[in-house]
Each structure stands twice: as C-alpha cells, then as structure tokens.
Design a protein around this motif. Structure first.
Motif, PDB file in Angstrom:
ATOM      1  N   SER A   1       0.752  -1.309   0.100  1.00  0.00           N
ATOM      2  CA  SER A   1       0.112   0.169   0.017  1.00  0.00           C
ATOM      3  C   SER A   1       0.910   1.467   0.098  1.00  0.00           C
ATOM      4  CB  SER A   1      -0.927  -0.014   1.337  1.00  0.00           C
ATOM      5  OG  SER A   1      -1.475  -1.028   1.314  1.00  0.00           O
ATOM      6  N   CYS A   2       2.004   1.158   0.536  1.00  0.00           N
ATOM      7  CA  CYS A   2       2.962   2.390   0.564  1.00  0.00           C
ATOM      8  C   CYS A   2       4.095   2.612  -0.430  1.00  0.00           C
ATOM      9  CB  CYS A   2       3.294   2.642   1.951  1.00  0.00           C
ATOM     10  SG  CYS A   2       1.847   2.243   3.238  1.00  0.00           S
TER      11      CYS A   2
ATOM     12  N   ASP B   1      -2.533   7.792  12.831  1.00  0.00           N
ATOM     13  CA  ASP B   1      -3.426   6.806  12.616  1.00  0.00           C
ATOM     14  C   ASP B   1      -4.723   7.544  11.906  1.00  0.00           C
ATOM     15  OD1 ASP B   1      -5.008   4.130  13.508  1.00  0.00           O
ATOM     16  OD2 ASP B   1      -6.254   5.619  14.322  1.00  0.00           O
TER      17      ASP B   1
ATOM     18  N   LEU C   1      -3.791   7.634   8.020  1.00  0.00           N
ATOM     19  CA  LEU C   1      -3.797   6.453   7.217  1.00  0.00           C
ATOM     20  C   LEU C   1      -5.216   5.701   6.924  1.00  0.00           C
ATOM     21  CD1 LEU C   1      -0.782   4.624   8.805  1.00  0.00           C
ATOM     22  CD2 LEU C   1      -0.928   5.777   6.528  1.00  0.00           C
ATOM     23  N   ALA C   2      -5.991   6.117   7.910  1.00  0.00           N
ATOM     24  CA  ALA C   2      -7.409   5.710   7.782  1.00  0.00           C
ATOM     25  C   ALA C   2      -8.076   6.099   6.587  1.00  0.00           C
ATOM     26  CB  ALA C   2      -8.316   6.104   9.029  1.00  0.00           C
TER      27      ALA C   2
ATOM     28  N   ALA D   1      -4.779   2.834   4.273  1.00  0.00           N
ATOM     29  CA  ALA D   1      -5.017   1.650   5.229  1.00  0.00           C
ATOM     30  C   ALA D   1      -6.165   1.758   6.120  1.00  0.00           C
ATOM     31  CB  ALA D   1      -3.857   2.113   6.121  1.00  0.00           C
TER      32      ALA D   1
ATOM     33  N   ASP E   1      -8.371  -0.302   7.101  1.00  0.00           N
ATOM     34  CA  ASP E   1      -8.511  -1.571   8.032  1.00  0.00           C
ATOM     35  C   ASP E   1      -7.764  -1.378   9.356  1.00  0.00           C
ATOM     36  OD1 ASP E   1      -9.367  -4.135   9.034  1.00  0.00           O
ATOM     37  OD2 ASP E   1      -7.229  -4.400   8.951  1.00  0.00           O
TER      38      ASP E   1
ATOM     39  N   THR F   1      -4.949  -3.654  10.728  1.00  0.00           N
ATOM     40  CA  THR F   1      -3.585  -3.651   9.718  1.00  0.00           C
ATOM     41  C   THR F   1      -3.020  -2.215  10.096  1.00  0.00           C
ATOM     42  OG1 THR F   1      -4.750  -4.934   7.914  1.00  0.00           O
ATOM     43  CG2 THR F   1      -2.837  -3.339   7.360  1.00  0.00           C
ATOM     44  N   ARG F   2      -3.931  -1.199  10.157  1.00  0.00           N
ATOM     45  CA  ARG F   2      -3.372   0.089  10.371  1.00  0.00           C
ATOM     46  C   ARG F   2      -2.582   0.209  11.803  1.00  0.00           C
ATOM     47  NH1 ARG F   2      -7.690   2.457   9.913  1.00  0.00           N
ATOM     48  NH2 ARG F   2      -8.333   3.024  11.903  1.00  0.00           N
TER      49      ARG F   2
ATOM     50  N   LEU G   1       0.491  -1.410  11.189  1.00  0.00           N
ATOM     51  CA  LEU G   1       1.480  -0.696  10.227  1.00  0.00           C
ATOM     52  C   LEU G   1       2.102   0.834  11.140  1.00  0.00           C
ATOM     53  CD1 LEU G   1       2.613  -0.004   7.614  1.00  0.00           C
ATOM     54  CD2 LEU G   1       0.464   1.114   6.738  1.00  0.00           C
ATOM     55  N   VAL G   2       1.358   1.247  11.995  1.00  0.00           N
ATOM     56  CA  VAL G   2       1.745   2.506  12.857  1.00  0.00           C
ATOM     57  C   VAL G   2       2.799   2.076  13.730  1.00  0.00           C
ATOM     58  CG1 VAL G   2       1.061   4.138  14.611  1.00  0.00           C
ATOM     59  CG2 VAL G   2      -0.348   3.836  12.487  1.00  0.00           C
TER      60      VAL G   2
END
Length: 75
Positions: free
Chosen positions: A20-21, A48, A51-52, A56, A58, A61-62, A65-66
């Motif tokens: 995704s990134c 957070d 990314l929402a 990201a 979900d 997953t977020r 990832l954070v």
C-alpha cells in the motif's frame, strides 16, 4: 519509544507497507522522520487518522503498520 513489534506483526506490517505504501514512499524511516509531533504518541495520534483515509482503512492492519513505522524511527 514505540512498543516492540513482534516478528509476525513486523512481517504483516512490511507486507502492508509493500502493498500500500512503497510504490510512492520507498523509505519508511524517511517517512517517519517527516511526521509532525515531538513524541511517538504525537506521531501516532497524527498518523492513525491520516492512514485511515490514505491506503490503510482496516483498523487492525493500520495499528500494526503504525507500530512498525514508529519502530523504524527508533532503529
């Protein structure tokens, strides 16, 4: 300092980053270094919700990832 990221979570986070990134943001440490905020908590509070709405959506997953991203700054 960010909470430790378990190996499985780190693998999941790396996969999420790659999926995704990474196409636009090749260096995770550089991304984290550019985040606003003086502390990891400040950066987490900014990252957070960002990314929402930025690749990201979900929450599980977020969260992984954070944590992984913030750990990149600590390395």
């Amino acid at each position: 300092m960010a909470a430790p990221v378990l190996a499985q979570s780190a693998t999941q986070a790396q996969a999420a980053w790659d999926r995704s990134c990474a196409r636009c943001h090749r260096d995770a440490a550089a991304v984290v270094a550019a985040l606003p905020g003086a502390t990891s908590d400040d950066r987490r509070q900014w990252l957070d919700p960002f990314l929402a709405t930025h690749r990201a959506p979900d929450p599980a997953t977020r969260a992984i990832l954070v944590d992984w991203l913030l750990a990149q700054r600590a390395e």
